[in-house]
Motif scaffolding. Structure first.
Motif, PDB file in Angstrom:
ATOM      1  N   LEU A  57     -62.167   3.502  17.428  1.00 55.05           N
ATOM      2  CA  LEU A  57     -62.591   2.803  18.644  1.00 55.05           C
ATOM      3  C   LEU A  57     -61.541   3.024  19.727  1.00 55.05           C
ATOM      4  O   LEU A  57     -60.406   2.590  19.592  1.00 55.05           O
ATOM      5  CB  LEU A  57     -62.683   1.300  18.383  1.00 55.05           C
ATOM      6  CG  LEU A  57     -63.969   0.709  17.830  1.00 55.05           C
ATOM      7  CD1 LEU A  57     -63.777  -0.798  17.637  1.00 55.05           C
ATOM      8  CD2 LEU A  57     -65.173   0.966  18.709  1.00 55.05           C
ATOM      9  N   PRO A  63     -60.620   2.535  23.872  1.00 57.39           N
ATOM     10  CA  PRO A  63     -61.066   1.906  25.116  1.00 57.39           C
ATOM     11  C   PRO A  63     -61.514   2.978  26.118  1.00 57.39           C
ATOM     12  O   PRO A  63     -60.849   3.993  26.280  1.00 57.39           O
ATOM     13  CB  PRO A  63     -59.821   1.163  25.607  1.00 57.39           C
ATOM     14  CG  PRO A  63     -58.674   1.778  24.891  1.00 57.39           C
ATOM     15  CD  PRO A  63     -59.203   2.312  23.596  1.00 57.39           C
ATOM     16  N   PRO A  98     -73.814  13.744  25.493  1.00 54.32           N
ATOM     17  CA  PRO A  98     -74.208  12.733  24.497  1.00 54.32           C
ATOM     18  C   PRO A  98     -73.507  12.887  23.151  1.00 54.32           C
ATOM     19  O   PRO A  98     -73.671  12.022  22.288  1.00 54.32           O
ATOM     20  CB  PRO A  98     -75.720  12.952  24.355  1.00 54.32           C
ATOM     21  CG  PRO A  98     -75.979  14.319  24.884  1.00 54.32           C
ATOM     22  CD  PRO A  98     -74.928  14.586  25.913  1.00 54.32           C
ATOM     23  N   GLU A  99     -72.741  13.967  22.941  1.00 53.49           N
ATOM     24  CA  GLU A  99     -72.007  14.045  21.669  1.00 53.49           C
ATOM     25  C   GLU A  99     -70.922  12.974  21.577  1.00 53.49           C
ATOM     26  O   GLU A  99     -70.440  12.668  20.489  1.00 53.49           O
ATOM     27  CB  GLU A  99     -71.429  15.449  21.420  1.00 53.49           C
ATOM     28  CG  GLU A  99     -70.439  15.946  22.444  1.00 53.49           C
ATOM     29  CD  GLU A  99     -71.097  16.728  23.560  1.00 53.49           C
ATOM     30  OE1 GLU A  99     -72.241  16.396  23.930  1.00 53.49           O
ATOM     31  OE2 GLU A  99     -70.454  17.659  24.094  1.00 53.49           O
ATOM     32  N   PHE A 119     -70.153   9.284  21.490  1.00 56.02           N
ATOM     33  CA  PHE A 119     -70.777   7.969  21.325  1.00 56.02           C
ATOM     34  C   PHE A 119     -70.088   6.966  22.243  1.00 56.02           C
ATOM     35  O   PHE A 119     -68.864   6.834  22.206  1.00 56.02           O
ATOM     36  CB  PHE A 119     -70.617   7.470  19.889  1.00 56.02           C
ATOM     37  CG  PHE A 119     -71.693   7.916  18.935  1.00 56.02           C
ATOM     38  CD1 PHE A 119     -72.977   7.394  19.029  1.00 56.02           C
ATOM     39  CD2 PHE A 119     -71.417   8.832  17.937  1.00 56.02           C
ATOM     40  CE1 PHE A 119     -73.964   7.776  18.131  1.00 56.02           C
ATOM     41  CE2 PHE A 119     -72.390   9.219  17.035  1.00 56.02           C
ATOM     42  CZ  PHE A 119     -73.668   8.700  17.136  1.00 56.02           C
ATOM     43  N   ARG A 120     -70.865   6.279  23.034  1.00 54.78           N
ATOM     44  CA  ARG A 120     -70.328   5.222  23.893  1.00 54.78           C
ATOM     45  C   ARG A 120     -70.871   3.889  23.390  1.00 54.78           C
ATOM     46  O   ARG A 120     -72.026   3.810  22.978  1.00 54.78           O
ATOM     47  CB  ARG A 120     -70.748   5.477  25.336  1.00 54.78           C
ATOM     48  CG  ARG A 120     -70.088   6.719  25.943  1.00 54.78           C
ATOM     49  CD  ARG A 120     -70.923   7.328  27.049  1.00 54.78           C
ATOM     50  NE  ARG A 120     -70.221   8.426  27.724  1.00 54.78           N
ATOM     51  CZ  ARG A 120     -70.346   9.707  27.385  1.00 54.78           C
ATOM     52  NH1 ARG A 120     -71.139  10.064  26.383  1.00 54.78           N
ATOM     53  NH2 ARG A 120     -69.675  10.639  28.044  1.00 54.78           N
ATOM     54  N   ILE A 121     -70.051   2.852  23.450  1.00 59.77           N
ATOM     55  CA  ILE A 121     -70.458   1.579  22.844  1.00 59.77           C
ATOM     56  C   ILE A 121     -69.778   0.445  23.604  1.00 59.77           C
ATOM     57  O   ILE A 121     -68.732   0.652  24.225  1.00 59.77           O
ATOM     58  CB  ILE A 121     -70.094   1.582  21.331  1.00 59.77           C
ATOM     59  CG1 ILE A 121     -70.762   0.447  20.573  1.00 59.77           C
ATOM     60  CG2 ILE A 121     -68.586   1.569  21.121  1.00 59.77           C
ATOM     61  CD1 ILE A 121     -70.642   0.575  19.061  1.00 59.77           C
ATOM     62  N   ARG A 122     -70.387  -0.728  23.569  1.00 61.77           N
ATOM     63  CA  ARG A 122     -69.774  -1.891  24.214  1.00 61.77           C
ATOM     64  C   ARG A 122     -69.484  -2.948  23.162  1.00 61.77           C
ATOM     65  O   ARG A 122     -70.240  -3.095  22.206  1.00 61.77           O
ATOM     66  CB  ARG A 122     -70.729  -2.481  25.260  1.00 61.77           C
ATOM     67  CG  ARG A 122     -70.800  -1.659  26.528  1.00 61.77           C
ATOM     68  CD  ARG A 122     -71.969  -2.092  27.405  1.00 61.77           C
ATOM     69  NE  ARG A 122     -72.127  -1.180  28.518  1.00 61.77           N
ATOM     70  CZ  ARG A 122     -71.530  -1.339  29.707  1.00 61.77           C
ATOM     71  NH1 ARG A 122     -70.770  -2.414  29.926  1.00 61.77           N
ATOM     72  NH2 ARG A 122     -71.715  -0.468  30.670  1.00 61.77           N
ATOM     73  N   ASP A 123     -68.406  -3.689  23.356  1.00 59.08           N
ATOM     74  CA  ASP A 123     -68.102  -4.740  22.392  1.00 59.08           C
ATOM     75  C   ASP A 123     -68.785  -6.046  22.799  1.00 59.08           C
ATOM     76  O   ASP A 123     -69.544  -6.091  23.765  1.00 59.08           O
ATOM     77  CB  ASP A 123     -66.580  -4.894  22.201  1.00 59.08           C
ATOM     78  CG  ASP A 123     -65.898  -5.574  23.376  1.00 59.08           C
ATOM     79  OD1 ASP A 123     -66.589  -5.960  24.359  1.00 59.08           O
ATOM     80  OD2 ASP A 123     -64.663  -5.714  23.338  1.00 59.08           O
ATOM     81  N   ARG A 149     -67.077  -4.945  26.974  1.00 54.81           N
ATOM     82  CA  ARG A 149     -66.092  -3.929  27.346  1.00 54.81           C
ATOM     83  C   ARG A 149     -66.514  -2.587  26.748  1.00 54.81           C
ATOM     84  O   ARG A 149     -67.031  -2.537  25.628  1.00 54.81           O
ATOM     85  CB  ARG A 149     -64.702  -4.327  26.840  1.00 54.81           C
ATOM     86  CG  ARG A 149     -64.047  -5.332  27.775  1.00 54.81           C
ATOM     87  CD  ARG A 149     -62.741  -5.818  27.212  1.00 54.81           C
ATOM     88  NE  ARG A 149     -62.996  -6.452  25.920  1.00 54.81           N
ATOM     89  CZ  ARG A 149     -62.391  -7.555  25.490  1.00 54.81           C
ATOM     90  NH1 ARG A 149     -61.486  -8.142  26.241  1.00 54.81           N
ATOM     91  NH2 ARG A 149     -62.681  -8.060  24.310  1.00 54.81           N
ATOM     92  N   PHE A 198     -66.240   1.108  25.117  1.00 50.91           N
ATOM     93  CA  PHE A 198     -65.441   1.899  24.184  1.00 50.91           C
ATOM     94  C   PHE A 198     -66.141   3.232  23.932  1.00 50.91           C
ATOM     95  O   PHE A 198     -67.320   3.377  24.210  1.00 50.91           O
ATOM     96  CB  PHE A 198     -65.293   1.155  22.842  1.00 50.91           C
ATOM     97  CG  PHE A 198     -64.364  -0.023  22.922  1.00 50.91           C
ATOM     98  CD1 PHE A 198     -63.030   0.110  22.570  1.00 50.91           C
ATOM     99  CD2 PHE A 198     -64.818  -1.255  23.363  1.00 50.91           C
ATOM    100  CE1 PHE A 198     -62.166  -0.964  22.665  1.00 50.91           C
ATOM    101  CE2 PHE A 198     -63.960  -2.342  23.457  1.00 50.91           C
ATOM    102  CZ  PHE A 198     -62.630  -2.191  23.107  1.00 50.91           C
ATOM    103  N   LEU A 237     -66.376   6.197  20.607  1.00 50.50           N
ATOM    104  CA  LEU A 237     -65.959   6.545  19.250  1.00 50.50           C
ATOM    105  C   LEU A 237     -65.299   7.913  19.360  1.00 50.50           C
ATOM    106  O   LEU A 237     -65.947   8.898  19.717  1.00 50.50           O
ATOM    107  CB  LEU A 237     -67.166   6.590  18.315  1.00 50.50           C
ATOM    108  CG  LEU A 237     -68.016   5.305  18.278  1.00 50.50           C
ATOM    109  CD1 LEU A 237     -69.118   5.437  17.225  1.00 50.50           C
ATOM    110  CD2 LEU A 237     -67.155   4.080  17.990  1.00 50.50           C
ATOM    111  N   ASP A 259     -71.591  13.022  17.995  1.00 53.44           N
ATOM    112  CA  ASP A 259     -73.051  13.062  17.852  1.00 53.44           C
ATOM    113  C   ASP A 259     -73.566  14.474  18.107  1.00 53.44           C
ATOM    114  O   ASP A 259     -74.148  14.775  19.152  1.00 53.44           O
ATOM    115  CB  ASP A 259     -73.704  12.050  18.806  1.00 53.44           C
ATOM    116  CG  ASP A 259     -75.132  11.733  18.384  1.00 53.44           C
ATOM    117  OD1 ASP A 259     -75.590  12.287  17.370  1.00 53.44           O
ATOM    118  OD2 ASP A 259     -75.783  10.929  19.070  1.00 53.44           O
TER     119      ASP A 259
END
Lengths: 585, 585
Positions: free
Chosen positions: B74, B76, B91-92, B94-98, B102, B104, B106, B141
């Motif tokens: 993970l 920031p 798109p390879e 990975f974007r994510i939110r907590d 916020r 993050f 991968l 990804d």
């Protein structure tokens, strides 16, 4: 390792964000560096300690027939939907979609993946029992990451899973992992207390937490002063001192208006009675259904015990709306007068039919006096749903007193049984020796690597810094040169070669002041420090300091290697006669 | 390890989804098990191989002063925004939110995190150079995961980062990592070919890919038949055979309507000329701007070369809309007659001013004949933007021919320079010996662990199964008992103890038929097989089969251990005189 070529960047100031000793010292020693809240890099020193911890874990797991595997962080959501945890776990489970919009989770534990593997491969009784484990990255969106490595959002976890043909086989295996856990902690220099634990979202039929007593722990556990009873506060059972002061001819229940009487202290004053003569009624929503929990006024509801009793997956405090819908009022809840309503009322075993209580009146500014269970309301659903209190009697031995202690959870073992192999989850069976299909029985067992490291620092530090146990110290020996003479350097080089053949040696070859070098050695926490100085060489002796005891010895050159060996041997954790070991192995 | 207690579940059928040898054999041998497309668990056998590969990598990295760390998955998003890769990577990533929304990512690589660490800790020239590495989970990804472990979405990667006070120091260090990579692959039994590579999204000033020639590779690379020139097809430079057939008095350009003449074959027929007398014009959008790329008809545009020439982050084929906006027509593009338009036209060096070409007419069904560069259009932006072709001349030696080969990328090294430390990215400086602020210079270096494992199987297998090199075989020796006599078992047990003291031994103690046991041993690919049978015991000999050569030897009991040692020694990869090694170390 030469200090000058190594990555050590000690800080002398206490980092602002750090409060607990392990957080402060691991940052100050440049063991770790934060990337975000609850997310850390392990710098070379931290990585070395983690590797040693992992090696100890590995040896103990291999010793109980564990086979190491590696499972992925990215888990297909279907498997987590099959076990329903996709729905049952809250925001701590990261959910994500790939570029084709397929759903995944970032695994915080691996029951789903390992059970899928078991379903594929463990088809016959001949494949059983088997224990598979991994030491792998876990991601969990903790609500409140804190205290450095003690509670983080990404960490390495040893998670192990055992598969058995039946519960008896699981019961036979379980003491082996239980003892292996005690050995892991002992080898890392910690004495863990195994306590009976709640199985929580993991489910299953039995569980232990391995707690390290610590003022900075965020868990509480209960121990008996007399016998070996020890349990999680959420699970602990104590003796509830009974009240039996019902008058021969109990007066009838009275309605009393109580405008402005709000706090429990005010109520006690108003009714001129003690806390234990009140009924405390708390409203919950259990999987969407309104539930009232009633305990005696001197107890508190344990939401875990209540959830277990209700078999509820989601248990929350009831919303205002849910109460209003039933015509109830938050501050004046009562088990009395609910007859027309279909509300489940769970009454704690602290409440009996031999006491007159004050209860809420289910209306604003109304209380009821002389409430008698059995007369004014019926106890249809009695259960132990109260938190145990410091000082309660021990239910196991009957003579001891329960104490509540603060601790850090170092490990957790679960007898999962058929929770993940049952037909309504992943439905896993095997063929037994008679050719019959039988359901696989599981256990699962976890240790967090970084938390274990931090817990060691919580237990092993002093004013000057960390005091690593020899087993997991990044280096067992530090050679520190004082002064810049060629003779000093040459002798230190020679010692570095000699000691380096047997131990992990950090050779502080820096051109720094004695003060800086000695302080760094203490802060880093290397168990044995050997000083090479001009004065020492003149006298023909080497100063050897034992970090843990502070003892200082002087040895001649030819004694040095043997002395270091003896000191390191004396510092090694004793594994004989460990407390709490299960003899049924 | 006793087979009966180990986790081996070989399959005799070829799994439907598998096509390449490594995918088929790793599945059939129960080395791996898929959790989702491109996401695998490493089962105990696969884990053992991965650990041995990692240990080899670790030893080679430590050997060039690498210090191991662990960085988080993970990351920031702020750090990735600072380097702009948050925006530049598709798109390879990975974007994510907590849970607090916020952002993050991968991490698929760790330049951001390590540079952040460098910025914090590497403040002085005395801290340099330093090389930090990790072997850690990467998540990416991939659009098309394929071929088992060859292209996956989650894997373990050894990623290393070196930090230097200047480019000269990086240049001095680079050959050490380059040679260490060759040694890693050689120790795993592979001969990797280092080729000049494009730096792509990693950026930087120089790069090598380490390619394993393989029919199942998805990369192509170019080698010269004569000299040591070898390069990525995207980067390779060949000699473009020049045309110089301009008549003394070149005829004027003509407009020719060409209704229904579409394909290049039809055009060649229509104009009665060869492919190399056409101009091929391709329209791109480079970071949103329309660009025309012109190559001679017998070449193809290399989008990588074009993007590098344009310094474009995003290069896509131009949309219909973008062409229409400028009044252009997809099938009839031309560099001629664009004077009024502000369109950048890049002309490949295959196009010269000494040839008459046929070109598109920038209108439907229109072509231009006798187009002469310099007369009918101006070459204002010449560049090498054409893909090299199998059979082109070598630009380095001038005499050899270039061949295009298929390969698997095993590793990649980059001289990043100041790409991540520059003021417009993470802005990292240190104080040099004179107290001046200078910019940190970086290199980065990666090897995918699982891909390396699979590549070994691609190179080392036969009809019967895998043929592991001894260095990374899960077990070096398999002891196979044939028949169920007590005498056989007792001897096998004794051998298991004796050989097990020196090597990783799998003892096939199962109650299975000789056929099943011998086939499994071959499929798993254990280098040396020792058979204990009743017939052998009668004759006083043990059959020893070498998996790689198929040779069968018979040894007496007292010769056995020495013979196994000799055979394993002979099988060990030779590290002396490795090809391609850089002598400048």
């Amino acid at each position: 390792m030469r200090f000058s070529r190594y990555f050590v960047h000690t800080l002398f100031e206490v980092p602002k964000e750090a409060e607990t000793p392990s957080h402060i010292l691991l940052l100050r020693g440049s063991y770790i560096y934060p990337a975000a809240a609850g997310i850390y890099s392990l710098l070379p020193l931290g990585h070395r300690v983690a590797e040693k911890v992992k090696q100890i874990i590995r040896e103990e797991m291999d010793g109980i027939d564990g086979l190491e595997v590696t499972m992925p962080v990215l888990n297909p959501a279907e498997l987590w939907k099959a076990t329903k945890r996709y729905y049952d776990i809250g925001p701590e489970l990261f959910r994500i979609r790939d570029r084709r919009n397929r759903e995944f989770v970032l695994a915080m534990t691996h029951e789903e993946i390992i059970t899928d593997i078991a379903k594929k491969f463990l088809r016959s009784y001949r494949d059983l029992p088997v224990m598979l484990y991994q030491i792998q990255t876990k991601i969990r969106d903790e609500a409140r990451p804190r205290a450095g490595l003690l509670r983080v959002r990404e960490f390495q976890m040893k998670d192990a899973y055992s598969f058995h043909p039946d519960f008896e086989d699981l019961d036979r295996y379980y003491p082996r992992i239980y003892n292996a856990y005690l050995r892991v902690f002992a080898r890392c220099g910690l004495q863990a207390v195994p306590i009976e634990a709640d199985t929580g979202i993991m489910g299953g039929t039995g569980s232990h937490e391995f707690m390290l007593e610590s003022p900075h722990g965020e868990d509480q556990f209960v121990v008996c002063t007399q016998c070996d009873y020890r349990a999680n506060t959420e699970k602990a059972v104590g003796v509830k001192p009974a009240l039996n002061d019902l008058p021969a001819d109990p007066p009838p229940m009275e309605r009393v208006t109580t405008p402005g009487v709000k706090t429990i202290a005010q109520l006690m004053d108003f009714f001129q009675t003690s806390e234990d003569h009140f009924l405390k009624t708390v409203a919950y929503e259990a999987d969407g259904e309104l539930v009232l929990a009633v305990v005696r006024g001197d107890f508190n509801v344990s939401s875990t015990k209540l959830a277990n009793h209700l078999k509820a997956v989601h248990l929350d405090m009831a919303s205002e709306e849910a109460l209003e819908k039933e015509g109830l009022h938050g501050g004046f809840l009562s088990p009395v007068g609910l007859d027309g309503k279909k509300i489940r009322v769970v009454v704690d075993t602290s409440v009996n039919e031999n006491t007159l209580y004050v209860a809420g009146g289910n209306d604003v500014d109304l209380h009821l006096k002389n409430v008698l269970a059995g007369r004014n309301f019926h106890i249809s659903d009695p259960a132990d749903i109260a938190e145990v209190r410091h000082g309660d009697g021990c239910a196991q031995c009957g003579s001891g007193t329960l104490e509540i202690r603060r601790g850090i959870e170092l490990g957790h073992t679960f007898k999962l049984g058929t929770k993940y192999t049952a037909p309504d989850t992943m439905d896993v069976t095997f063929l037994d020796a008679e050719g019959q299909n039988r359901r696989l029985v599981m256990g699962c067992y976890g240790i967090g690597v970084e938390r274990l490291m931090a817990s060691v620092v919580e237990s092993w530090h002093d004013e000057a810094g960390i005091v690593w146990p020899v087993t997991i110290a990044p280096f067992q020996v530090v050679i520190t040169t004082l002064g810049k003479k060629a003779e000093v350097d040459a002798t230190a080089e020679e010692l570095y070669r000699e000691l380096g053949e047997r131990w992990d040696v950090l050779y502080d070859d820096r051109d720094e002041s004695p003060g800086v070098k000695l302080k760094d050695a203490d802060l880093l926490g290397i168990p044995v420090r050997v000083v090479v100085s001009q004065r020492g060489l003149k006298q023909g002796t080497f100063e050897v300091k034992v970090r843990q005891t502070g003892e200082v010895h002087f040895f001649r050159r030819q004694e040095l290697c043997g002395a270091v060996e003896r000191i390191l041997g004396d510092l090694a954790p004793v594994l004989e006669g460990l407390p709490w070991m299960d003899e049924n192995v």
